[in-house]
Write a protein that holds these residues in place. Sequence first.
Motif, PDB file in Angstrom:
ATOM      1  N   ILE A   6       0.989  -1.168   0.074  1.00 40.54           N
ATOM      2  CA  ILE A   6       0.024   0.134  -0.133  1.00 40.54           C
ATOM      3  C   ILE A   6       0.916   1.368  -0.152  1.00 40.54           C
ATOM      4  CG2 ILE A   6      -1.761  -1.204   1.050  1.00 40.54           C
ATOM      5  CD1 ILE A   6      -0.970   0.443   3.598  1.00 40.54           C
ATOM      6  N   THR A   7       0.367   2.541  -0.305  1.00 40.23           N
ATOM      7  CA  THR A   7       0.888   3.508  -0.377  1.00 40.23           C
ATOM      8  C   THR A   7       0.117   4.479   0.563  1.00 40.23           C
ATOM      9  OG1 THR A   7       1.924   3.415  -2.473  1.00 40.23           O
ATOM     10  CG2 THR A   7       1.864   5.536  -1.529  1.00 40.23           C
ATOM     11  N   LEU A   8       0.788   4.999   1.439  1.00 37.45           N
ATOM     12  CA  LEU A   8      -0.050   6.053   2.406  1.00 37.45           C
ATOM     13  C   LEU A   8       0.959   7.452   2.368  1.00 37.45           C
ATOM     14  CD1 LEU A   8      -0.602   3.861   5.552  1.00 37.45           C
ATOM     15  CD2 LEU A   8      -2.269   4.507   3.792  1.00 37.45           C
ATOM     16  N   GLN A   9       0.098   8.483   2.354  1.00 43.22           N
ATOM     17  CA  GLN A   9       0.757   9.608   3.015  1.00 43.22           C
ATOM     18  C   GLN A   9       0.575   9.970   4.189  1.00 43.22           C
ATOM     19  OE1 GLN A   9      -0.568  13.851   1.566  1.00 43.22           O
ATOM     20  NE2 GLN A   9       1.108  13.305   0.144  1.00 43.22           N
ATOM     21  N   ILE A  10       1.573   9.985   5.014  1.00 46.50           N
ATOM     22  CA  ILE A  10       1.367  10.108   6.451  1.00 46.50           C
ATOM     23  C   ILE A  10       2.256  11.331   6.898  1.00 46.50           C
ATOM     24  CG2 ILE A  10       1.679   9.183   8.925  1.00 46.50           C
ATOM     25  CD1 ILE A  10       2.007   6.440   7.385  1.00 46.50           C
ATOM     26  N   ASN A  11       1.215  12.444   7.482  1.00 49.96           N
ATOM     27  CA  ASN A  11       1.781  13.661   7.953  1.00 49.96           C
ATOM     28  C   ASN A  11       2.830  14.271   6.715  1.00 49.96           C
ATOM     29  OD1 ASN A  11       0.794  13.148  10.367  1.00 49.96           O
ATOM     30  ND2 ASN A  11       2.706  12.016  11.403  1.00 49.96           N
ATOM     31  N   GLY A  12       2.306  14.098   5.529  1.00 47.63           N
ATOM     32  CA  GLY A  12       2.923  14.981   4.399  1.00 47.63           C
ATOM     33  C   GLY A  12       4.116  14.109   3.900  1.00 47.63           C
ATOM     34  N   GLU A  13       4.354  12.932   4.057  1.00 43.31           N
ATOM     35  CA  GLU A  13       5.436  12.078   3.552  1.00 43.31           C
ATOM     36  C   GLU A  13       4.739  10.847   3.128  1.00 43.31           C
ATOM     37  OE1 GLU A  13       8.872  11.439   6.043  1.00 43.31           O
ATOM     38  OE2 GLU A  13       8.863  13.503   6.852  1.00 43.31           O
ATOM     39  N   GLU A  14       5.312  10.336   1.886  1.00 40.82           N
ATOM     40  CA  GLU A  14       4.801   9.169   1.316  1.00 40.82           C
ATOM     41  C   GLU A  14       5.422   7.865   1.683  1.00 40.82           C
ATOM     42  OE1 GLU A  14       4.756   7.845  -3.241  1.00 40.82           O
ATOM     43  OE2 GLU A  14       3.141   9.338  -3.045  1.00 40.82           O
ATOM     44  N   TYR A  15       4.834   6.705   2.018  1.00 45.68           N
ATOM     45  CA  TYR A  15       5.377   5.553   2.488  1.00 45.68           C
ATOM     46  C   TYR A  15       4.731   4.442   1.725  1.00 45.68           C
ATOM     47  CZ  TYR A  15       6.777   8.152   6.794  1.00 45.68           C
ATOM     48  OH  TYR A  15       7.298   8.877   7.546  1.00 45.68           O
ATOM     49  N   ARG A  16       5.682   3.681   1.185  1.00 45.99           N
ATOM     50  CA  ARG A  16       5.096   2.643   0.439  1.00 45.99           C
ATOM     51  C   ARG A  16       5.468   1.302   1.337  1.00 45.99           C
ATOM     52  NH1 ARG A  16       7.870   4.421  -4.781  1.00 45.99           N
ATOM     53  NH2 ARG A  16       6.309   6.002  -5.623  1.00 45.99           N
ATOM     54  N   LEU A  17       4.297   0.652   1.484  1.00 45.34           N
ATOM     55  CA  LEU A  17       4.631  -0.467   2.748  1.00 45.34           C
ATOM     56  C   LEU A  17       3.908  -1.700   2.409  1.00 45.34           C
ATOM     57  CD1 LEU A  17       3.035   2.019   5.507  1.00 45.34           C
ATOM     58  CD2 LEU A  17       5.339   1.529   5.270  1.00 45.34           C
ATOM     59  N   ASN A  18       4.761  -2.877   2.869  1.00 43.78           N
ATOM     60  CA  ASN A  18       4.034  -4.192   2.643  1.00 43.78           C
ATOM     61  C   ASN A  18       3.495  -4.475   4.144  1.00 43.78           C
ATOM     62  OD1 ASN A  18       4.949  -4.771   0.060  1.00 43.78           O
ATOM     63  ND2 ASN A  18       7.014  -5.149   0.823  1.00 43.78           N
ATOM     64  N   VAL A  19       2.103  -4.568   4.180  1.00 44.61           N
ATOM     65  CA  VAL A  19       1.263  -4.916   5.251  1.00 44.61           C
ATOM     66  C   VAL A  19       0.731  -6.122   5.152  1.00 44.61           C
ATOM     67  CG1 VAL A  19       1.244  -2.447   5.831  1.00 44.61           C
ATOM     68  CG2 VAL A  19      -0.599  -3.469   4.699  1.00 44.61           C
ATOM     69  N   ALA A  20       0.649  -6.852   6.529  1.00 45.34           N
ATOM     70  CA  ALA A  20      -0.245  -8.074   6.539  1.00 45.34           C
ATOM     71  C   ALA A  20      -1.813  -7.553   6.233  1.00 45.34           C
ATOM     72  CB  ALA A  20       0.053  -8.701   7.444  1.00 45.34           C
ATOM     73  N   MET A  70      -6.616   1.485   3.609  1.00 48.10           N
ATOM     74  CA  MET A  70      -6.256   2.861   3.398  1.00 48.10           C
ATOM     75  C   MET A  70      -5.146   3.346   2.423  1.00 48.10           C
ATOM     76  SD  MET A  70      -7.643   4.563   6.229  1.00 48.10           S
ATOM     77  CE  MET A  70      -8.936   3.710   5.531  1.00 48.10           C
ATOM     78  N   ASP A  71      -5.170   2.264   1.441  1.00 42.89           N
ATOM     79  CA  ASP A  71      -4.268   2.514   0.527  1.00 42.89           C
ATOM     80  C   ASP A  71      -4.556   3.743  -0.363  1.00 42.89           C
ATOM     81  OD1 ASP A  71      -2.107   2.017  -1.565  1.00 42.89           O
ATOM     82  OD2 ASP A  71      -3.677   0.834  -2.864  1.00 42.89           O
ATOM     83  N   GLY A  72      -3.547   4.515  -0.549  1.00 38.14           N
ATOM     84  CA  GLY A  72      -3.646   6.090  -1.189  1.00 38.14           C
ATOM     85  C   GLY A  72      -4.181   7.000  -0.306  1.00 38.14           C
ATOM     86  N   LYS A  73      -4.676   6.903   0.886  1.00 39.07           N
ATOM     87  CA  LYS A  73      -5.241   7.860   1.669  1.00 39.07           C
ATOM     88  C   LYS A  73      -4.057   8.774   2.325  1.00 39.07           C
ATOM     89  CE  LYS A  73      -9.415   6.268   1.463  1.00 39.07           C
ATOM     90  NZ  LYS A  73     -10.348   6.973   0.541  1.00 39.07           N
ATOM     91  N   ARG A  74      -4.561   9.937   2.681  1.00 30.90           N
ATOM     92  CA  ARG A  74      -3.658  10.945   3.409  1.00 30.90           C
ATOM     93  C   ARG A  74      -3.987  10.815   4.799  1.00 30.90           C
ATOM     94  NH1 ARG A  74      -5.032  16.000   2.708  1.00 30.90           N
ATOM     95  NH2 ARG A  74      -6.872  15.316   1.754  1.00 30.90           N
ATOM     96  N   ILE A  75      -3.087  10.391   5.530  1.00 34.98           N
ATOM     97  CA  ILE A  75      -3.202  10.118   7.128  1.00 34.98           C
ATOM     98  C   ILE A  75      -2.487  11.419   7.888  1.00 34.98           C
ATOM     99  CG2 ILE A  75      -3.046   8.605   9.126  1.00 34.98           C
ATOM    100  CD1 ILE A  75      -4.795   7.401   6.616  1.00 34.98           C
TER     101      ILE A  75
END
Length: 172
Positions: A6-20, A70-75
Motif C-alpha cells: 500500500i501507499t500512504l501519505q502520513i503527515n505529508g510524507e509518502e510511504y510504500r509499505l508491505n502490510v499483512a 487505507m491505500d492511497g489515503k492521506r493520514i
Amino acid sequence: MKDVQITLQINGEEYRLNVAVNRTLLEVLRDQLGMTETKYGCGTGECGACTVLVDGDRAINSCLTLAATMDGKRITTAAGFAKFGELNHIQQAFTDEAAIQCGYCTPGMIVKTASLLAKNPDPSEQEIRHALEGNICRCTGYEKIVKAVKKAASTAPRAAVVVPAVRVEVAQ
C-alpha cells in the motif's frame, strides 16, 4: 497471512509499505513506522486514543481500521500538525488552556478537534462536546478541553496553504 503493498501519505510524507492484510492502521503506525504519538487505548474503538485524520477532515479509530483499506489515503497523526518544530493553533490552544494532564488522550483530542474545525470553523459548546464524544479523558473533566477547542477555533489561520514535503520510504 498474506501481505499487500500500500501507499500512504502520513503527515505529508509518502510511504510504500508491505502490510499483512489483518494488521490495523494503528499497528502499522506504531509498530512498523515507529509513530508512537497515536496511542493504543482500548483496542475496541471506545476511547479515541488512536484517532487519526483521513484525507484532511475525517477522524477515524485506527485500532479498528485495517491498514490495507487505507491505500492511497492521506493520514495525519497528532504529530503531523506541527510544522517546522512549531505547534499549530490547536496544539497551542491545548497548551494555553492547560487541557493536558497525563497526555494520553491528547493526540486523539487534537485530531478530533482538527476534524471538527475542518467541517465547522465556529462550533458551539454543544457541537464541541458532541464532536468529542467517543474520546475518553480520565484526568481533565473536559472543561479545559472544551475551552481549548473554542480557543483553537478563534485562533485558526484562515485560508492557510500548506505544501507538505514528500519523502518516499519502503518499509517492510
